[in-house]
Design a protein around this motif. Structure first.
Motif, PDB file in Angstrom:
ATOM      1  N   PHE A 102       0.841  -1.203   0.000  1.00 51.31           N
ATOM      2  CA  PHE A 102       0.000   0.000   0.000  1.00 51.31           C
ATOM      3  C   PHE A 102       0.873   1.250   0.000  1.00 51.31           C
ATOM      4  N   ASP A 103       0.615   2.157  -0.947  1.00 46.40           N
ATOM      5  CA  ASP A 103       1.444   3.366  -1.027  1.00 46.40           C
ATOM      6  C   ASP A 103       0.663   4.598  -1.458  1.00 46.40           C
ATOM      7  N   ALA A 104      -0.652   4.605  -1.231  1.00 45.82           N
ATOM      8  CA  ALA A 104      -1.414   5.816  -1.564  1.00 45.82           C
ATOM      9  C   ALA A 104      -0.916   6.974  -0.702  1.00 45.82           C
ATOM     10  N   PRO A 105      -0.854   8.193  -1.236  1.00 48.61           N
ATOM     11  CA  PRO A 105      -1.267   8.592  -2.586  1.00 48.61           C
ATOM     12  C   PRO A 105      -0.128   8.617  -3.606  1.00 48.61           C
ATOM     13  N   ARG A 106       0.994   7.950  -3.331  1.00 47.02           N
ATOM     14  CA  ARG A 106       2.098   7.959  -4.299  1.00 47.02           C
ATOM     15  C   ARG A 106       1.736   7.149  -5.544  1.00 47.02           C
ATOM     16  N   GLU A 107       1.024   6.039  -5.362  1.00 45.58           N
ATOM     17  CA  GLU A 107       0.447   5.260  -6.462  1.00 45.58           C
ATOM     18  C   GLU A 107       1.489   4.760  -7.458  1.00 45.58           C
ATOM     19  N   ARG A 108       2.478   4.057  -6.952  1.00 48.50           N
ATOM     20  CA  ARG A 108       3.506   3.539  -7.846  1.00 48.50           C
ATOM     21  C   ARG A 108       2.952   2.508  -8.830  1.00 48.50           C
ATOM     22  N   THR A 109       2.025   1.669  -8.360  1.00 44.82           N
ATOM     23  CA  THR A 109       1.472   0.659  -9.264  1.00 44.82           C
ATOM     24  C   THR A 109       0.662   1.318 -10.369  1.00 44.82           C
ATOM     25  N   ALA A 110      -0.159   2.288 -10.021  1.00 45.26           N
ATOM     26  CA  ALA A 110      -0.959   2.987 -11.026  1.00 45.26           C
ATOM     27  C   ALA A 110      -0.062   3.679 -12.046  1.00 45.26           C
ATOM     28  N   ARG A 111       0.996   4.305 -11.585  1.00 44.73           N
ATOM     29  CA  ARG A 111       1.880   5.027 -12.505  1.00 44.73           C
ATOM     30  C   ARG A 111       2.678   4.057 -13.378  1.00 44.73           C
ATOM     31  N   ALA A 112       3.028   2.910 -12.817  1.00 44.68           N
ATOM     32  CA  ALA A 112       3.690   1.891 -13.633  1.00 44.68           C
ATOM     33  C   ALA A 112       2.740   1.352 -14.692  1.00 44.68           C
ATOM     34  N   LEU A 113       1.469   1.194 -14.323  1.00 51.69           N
ATOM     35  CA  LEU A 113       0.479   0.728 -15.296  1.00 51.69           C
ATOM     36  C   LEU A 113       0.292   1.751 -16.414  1.00 51.69           C
ATOM     37  N   VAL A 114       0.257   3.018 -16.068  1.00 53.71           N
ATOM     38  CA  VAL A 114       0.173   4.067 -17.086  1.00 53.71           C
ATOM     39  C   VAL A 114       1.339   3.953 -18.059  1.00 53.71           C
ATOM     40  N   ASP A 115       2.541   3.732 -17.548  1.00 55.28           N
ATOM     41  CA  ASP A 115       3.720   3.614 -18.409  1.00 55.28           C
ATOM     42  C   ASP A 115       3.605   2.418 -19.349  1.00 55.28           C
ATOM     43  N   VAL A 116       3.114   1.290 -18.825  1.00 55.57           N
ATOM     44  CA  VAL A 116       2.957   0.090 -19.653  1.00 55.57           C
ATOM     45  C   VAL A 116       1.940   0.337 -20.762  1.00 55.57           C
ATOM     46  N   LEU A 117       0.805   0.906 -20.418  1.00 56.02           N
ATOM     47  CA  LEU A 117      -0.250   1.115 -21.413  1.00 56.02           C
ATOM     48  C   LEU A 117       0.160   2.166 -22.443  1.00 56.02           C
ATOM     49  N   ARG A 118       0.859   3.192 -21.994  1.00 50.85           N
ATOM     50  CA  ARG A 118       1.327   4.211 -22.944  1.00 50.85           C
ATOM     51  C   ARG A 118       2.338   3.598 -23.919  1.00 50.85           C
ATOM     52  N   ALA A 119       3.250   2.776 -23.396  1.00 55.38           N
ATOM     53  CA  ALA A 119       4.248   2.145 -24.258  1.00 55.38           C
ATOM     54  C   ALA A 119       3.606   1.210 -25.273  1.00 55.38           C
ATOM     55  N   ARG A 120       2.435   0.675 -24.941  1.00 58.44           N
ATOM     56  CA  ARG A 120       1.735  -0.221 -25.849  1.00 58.44           C
ATOM     57  C   ARG A 120       0.793   0.527 -26.796  1.00 58.44           C
ATOM     58  N   GLY A 121       0.772   1.838 -26.709  1.00 57.99           N
ATOM     59  CA  GLY A 121       0.008   2.630 -27.659  1.00 57.99           C
ATOM     60  C   GLY A 121      -1.427   2.910 -27.281  1.00 57.99           C
ATOM     61  N   HIS A 122      -1.791   2.698 -26.019  1.00 61.32           N
ATOM     62  CA  HIS A 122      -3.174   2.946 -25.592  1.00 61.32           C
ATOM     63  C   HIS A 122      -3.342   4.421 -25.217  1.00 61.32           C
ATOM     64  N   SER A 143     -10.185   0.212  -9.239  1.00 64.83           N
ATOM     65  CA  SER A 143      -9.519   0.076  -7.945  1.00 64.83           C
ATOM     66  C   SER A 143     -10.456   0.527  -6.839  1.00 64.83           C
ATOM     67  N   PHE A 144     -10.240  -0.045  -5.635  1.00 65.49           N
ATOM     68  CA  PHE A 144     -10.880   0.498  -4.440  1.00 65.49           C
ATOM     69  C   PHE A 144     -10.243   1.835  -4.053  1.00 65.49           C
ATOM     70  N   ASP A 145      -9.041   2.070  -4.528  1.00 64.21           N
ATOM     71  CA  ASP A 145      -8.254   3.252  -4.200  1.00 64.21           C
ATOM     72  C   ASP A 145      -8.512   4.345  -5.235  1.00 64.21           C
ATOM     73  N   TRP A 146      -9.231   5.381  -4.831  1.00 60.67           N
ATOM     74  CA  TRP A 146      -9.590   6.408  -5.822  1.00 60.67           C
ATOM     75  C   TRP A 146      -8.384   7.197  -6.294  1.00 60.67           C
ATOM     76  N   PHE A 147      -7.314   7.293  -5.485  1.00 62.25           N
ATOM     77  CA  PHE A 147      -6.106   7.966  -5.970  1.00 62.25           C
ATOM     78  C   PHE A 147      -5.531   7.242  -7.186  1.00 62.25           C
ATOM     79  N   ALA A 148      -5.628   5.912  -7.191  1.00 65.02           N
ATOM     80  CA  ALA A 148      -5.082   5.120  -8.301  1.00 65.02           C
ATOM     81  C   ALA A 148      -5.829   5.402  -9.593  1.00 65.02           C
ATOM     82  N   ILE A 149      -7.159   5.356  -9.544  1.00 64.80           N
ATOM     83  CA  ILE A 149      -7.905   5.548 -10.792  1.00 64.80           C
ATOM     84  C   ILE A 149      -7.873   7.005 -11.242  1.00 64.80           C
ATOM     85  N   GLU A 150      -7.692   7.922 -10.302  1.00 63.30           N
ATOM     86  CA  GLU A 150      -7.543   9.319 -10.714  1.00 63.30           C
ATOM     87  C   GLU A 150      -6.204   9.540 -11.413  1.00 63.30           C
ATOM     88  N   ALA A 151      -5.162   8.847 -10.968  1.00 58.75           N
ATOM     89  CA  ALA A 151      -3.868   8.945 -11.653  1.00 58.75           C
ATOM     90  C   ALA A 151      -3.975   8.435 -13.083  1.00 58.75           C
TER      91      ALA A 151
END
Length: 251
Positions: A102-122, A143-151
Motif C-alpha cells: 500500500f502506497d497511496a497517494p504515491r500510487e507507484r502501481t498505477a503510474r507503472a500501469l500508465v507507463d505500460v499502457l502508454r508504451a503499448r500505444g493505448h 480500484s478500491f483506491d480512488w487515488f489510483a484511478i484518478e492517476a
C-alpha cells in the motif's frame, strides 16, 4: 448485460493466469478482469493476494519477478498479449491499507500501469459509455483506491476508469463520487445491488443511468444471481464462472 470473468476466470482457473484469460475469451465471454500488483523489481504482475501462500506469508512486493513467475504468477505484459484486444480487459490495481504494498497517494502501481499502457500505444481519446455498451471498451482500470484511478484518468490514455466499492458502500454513495470524478463506471458489490431497500435493484440501475454511469456488479457466483442482475438491468457482471453464466443467460 456484459459477462466478465473474475480474475480471468476462477472456474475452471487457475485464476489470474494467461490460460484462464485466453480460455474465457475463446469461449465467448465479453471480457475479463485481472488483479495487478508490483514485484520487488517494479514489474507488474497479476495476482490477487498481497502475500503468497507458498512460501507462506511472503509479500509479493518483496519477491523478485523471477521468483513470482516460478510460482506461476504471470507478468501483466503476458496477460495483455493473451487478451490481444478481444472484448474488454479490466485491470484492477490492488492498493489497500494494511497490505505491504500500500502506497497511496504515491500510487507507484498505477503510474507503472500508465507507463505500460502508454508504451503499448493505448493513448488518445477515452471510450465513452456508448463504446462500452457496444463492446468497444478496450481496457478499463479499476480500484478500491480512488487515488489510483484518478492517476490513470489524468494520464490521457485511451482507457476508461471505474471505482470499485466495498459491500458496505451504497450504490448511491459510489455514484456520487464516480460522477463528480469523471469515471465511466461504478463496480458495486452484489449485496449493494440485490439487497433489500429502495436504493437497490432497479432503483439503483435507474439512478446510475440517470447519472450517465455504467453499473457493473461483482462478484457473481452463480446463474441465480446473474439472472437477477440481468433482470435488474445492470450493465455488466464480473463472474467466477463466466462461461457458465453466459450459458445460463442464453438458456
Amino acid at each position: 448485460m456484459e459477462v466478465l470473468g473474475h480474475r480471468g476466470s476462477r472456474v475452471p482457473g487457475p485464476e489470474n493466469t494467461v490460460e484462464a484469460v485466453d480460455a474465457a475469451l475463446r469461449a465467448g465471454v465479453d471480457g475479463v478482469e485481472v488483479d495487478v500488483r508490483r514485484s520487488a523489481d517494479g514489474d507488474l504482475v497479476c495476482v490477487h493476494d498481497a502475500r503468497l501462500s507458498r512460501p507462506v506469508g511472503r509479500a509479493v512486493i518483496r519477491q523478485s519477478t523471477a521468483a513470482l513467475r516460478a510460482h506461476g504468477i504471470p507478468l501483466l505484459d503476458e496477460v495483455l498479449d493473451a487478451w490481444a484486444g478481444r472484448g474488454r480487459l479490466i485491470c484492477e490495481i490492488k492498493n489497500q491499507p494494511g497490505q505491504p504494498d500500500f502506497d497511496a497517494p504515491r500510487e507507484r502501481t498505477a503510474r507503472a500501469l500508465v507507463d505500460v499502457l502508454r508504451a503499448r500505444g493505448h493513448t488518445g481519446a477515452r471510450p465513452g459509455p456508448a463504446d462500452l455498451d457496444a463492446g468497444r471498451g478496450g481496457i478499463t482500470v479499476s480500484s478500491f483506491d480512488w487515488f489510483a484511478i484518478e492517476a490513470v484518468r489524468d494520464a490521457e490514455l485511451a482507457v476508461t476508469t471505474a471505482f470499485l466499492t466495498m459491500p458496505r458502500m451504497s450504490v448511491g454513495g459510489g455514484l456520487t463520487y464516480v460522477q463528480s470524478a469523471g469515471h465511466a463506471e461504478l463496480h458495486a458489490h452484489t449485496s449493494a445491488v440485490l439487497g433489500s431497500g429502495g436504493s437497490h435493484g432497479p432503483a439503483a440501475v435507474a439512478r446510475a443511468r440517470a447519472a450517465g454511469i455504467r453499473l457493473v456488479v461483482w462478484t457473481v457466483t452463480g446463474p441465480t444471481e446473474a439472472r437477477a442482475l440481468h433482470d435488474a438491468g445492470v450493465s455488466g457482471a464480473i463472474c467466477d464462472d463466466p462461461v457458465g453464466v453466459r450459458a445460463a443467460l442464453t438458456e
